[in-house]
Motif scaffolding. Sequence first.
Motif, PDB file in Angstrom:
ATOM      1  N   ASP A 171     -44.598  -1.571  42.086  1.00 44.28           N
ATOM      2  CA  ASP A 171     -43.655  -2.538  42.656  1.00 44.28           C
ATOM      3  C   ASP A 171     -42.297  -2.495  41.958  1.00 44.28           C
ATOM      4  O   ASP A 171     -41.410  -3.266  42.290  1.00 44.28           O
ATOM      5  CB  ASP A 171     -44.246  -3.945  42.739  1.00 44.28           C
ATOM      6  N   ARG A 172     -42.137  -1.589  41.016  1.00 41.39           N
ATOM      7  CA  ARG A 172     -40.807  -1.283  40.481  1.00 41.39           C
ATOM      8  C   ARG A 172     -40.880   0.129  39.919  1.00 41.39           C
ATOM      9  O   ARG A 172     -41.675   0.384  39.001  1.00 41.39           O
ATOM     10  CB  ARG A 172     -40.402  -2.282  39.394  1.00 41.39           C
ATOM     11  N   ARG A 194     -49.079  -2.814  40.392  1.00 45.47           N
ATOM     12  CA  ARG A 194     -50.050  -3.910  40.480  1.00 45.47           C
ATOM     13  C   ARG A 194     -51.450  -3.340  40.260  1.00 45.47           C
ATOM     14  O   ARG A 194     -51.789  -2.294  40.834  1.00 45.47           O
ATOM     15  CB  ARG A 194     -49.986  -4.582  41.853  1.00 45.47           C
ATOM     16  N   ARG A 212     -49.373  -7.723  37.757  1.00 41.58           N
ATOM     17  CA  ARG A 212     -48.380  -6.689  37.468  1.00 41.58           C
ATOM     18  C   ARG A 212     -48.612  -6.106  36.059  1.00 41.58           C
ATOM     19  O   ARG A 212     -48.817  -6.855  35.097  1.00 41.58           O
ATOM     20  CB  ARG A 212     -46.967  -7.274  37.572  1.00 41.58           C
ATOM     21  N   LYS A 238     -39.176  -8.907  45.008  1.00 38.04           N
ATOM     22  CA  LYS A 238     -40.594  -9.217  44.729  1.00 38.04           C
ATOM     23  C   LYS A 238     -40.902  -9.118  43.240  1.00 38.04           C
ATOM     24  O   LYS A 238     -41.756  -9.838  42.733  1.00 38.04           O
ATOM     25  CB  LYS A 238     -41.515  -8.280  45.521  1.00 38.04           C
ATOM     26  N   TRP A 239     -40.191  -8.238  42.500  1.00 37.18           N
ATOM     27  CA  TRP A 239     -40.443  -8.104  41.061  1.00 37.18           C
ATOM     28  C   TRP A 239     -40.026  -9.384  40.323  1.00 37.18           C
ATOM     29  O   TRP A 239     -40.680  -9.813  39.390  1.00 37.18           O
ATOM     30  CB  TRP A 239     -39.682  -6.906  40.503  1.00 37.18           C
TER      31      TRP A 239
END
Length: 253
Positions: free
Chosen positions: A160-161, A177, A183, A221-222
Amino acid sequence: MYCDDDLLRAHDWFAERGIQSNFIDRPEQGRTLQLTDGVGVPIEFCATMAQRQNRMRQFHTHSGGRLAFLDHIQVATHDVQKAYEWYSDLGFRLTEYTATDGTEELWGVWLKRKNNTQDVVYSNGVGPKLHHFAFHTPEIASIIHAADVMASLGLAGSMDRSLGRHGIGNAFFVYFRDPDGHRVEIFSSHYNVIDIDHEPRRWDLSDTTRSQIWGFPAPKKWFYEASAFEGAEVIPPTLDAPPVTLEDFLQII
Ligand SMILES: [Fe+2]
């Protein structure tokens, strides 16, 4: 904590400050003291835990990101100032921090007990929520390899990043994730802070290089998605100071 007697002293220290703590049983841990920190995060202290064989020199077992050790956690909180004061009383030291532009309103604090840049980070947001936990790997190449392994396993969507380098702490990173949705960061190349006269490094919230030294901020989202702690009441942040997100950044350029 070095022995169970230290836990008794910790219990008394908290009691003197009106903070309730309880001894509980936990698998794999010795005597364990449980309490809630100043911003509602459930935490535990223990002096001993079950020992396992160290795999540091078992190189044939290293795979994926070749993780070496658990380094730090980051927590979203409704009150960063309060978290900073609470952990400072416990002996944590501030290495770097983010404040809103032109003020000393704390948006994020990087706090440590070891000689690293952070053992625990508190950042502004709906909280308390676990933002991420982070494992150190000795080489940047291992982070790239971890991303390649995730891709070849069909798990690229769990990132997610993607890869980058933080301005704060200088860490090269990737975030993904885990199967439970929490995370996880794999990172390398942060630095040691040993000198007690070390002045904390300040970053303006609007400075996009604080979170990504190459200038590209993290996606929305992060910043805004995190894991709730069981039983912890979630509170909106007292400081209304949204960070610059990748979505904001792409509209500007
Ligand atoms: Fe981190």
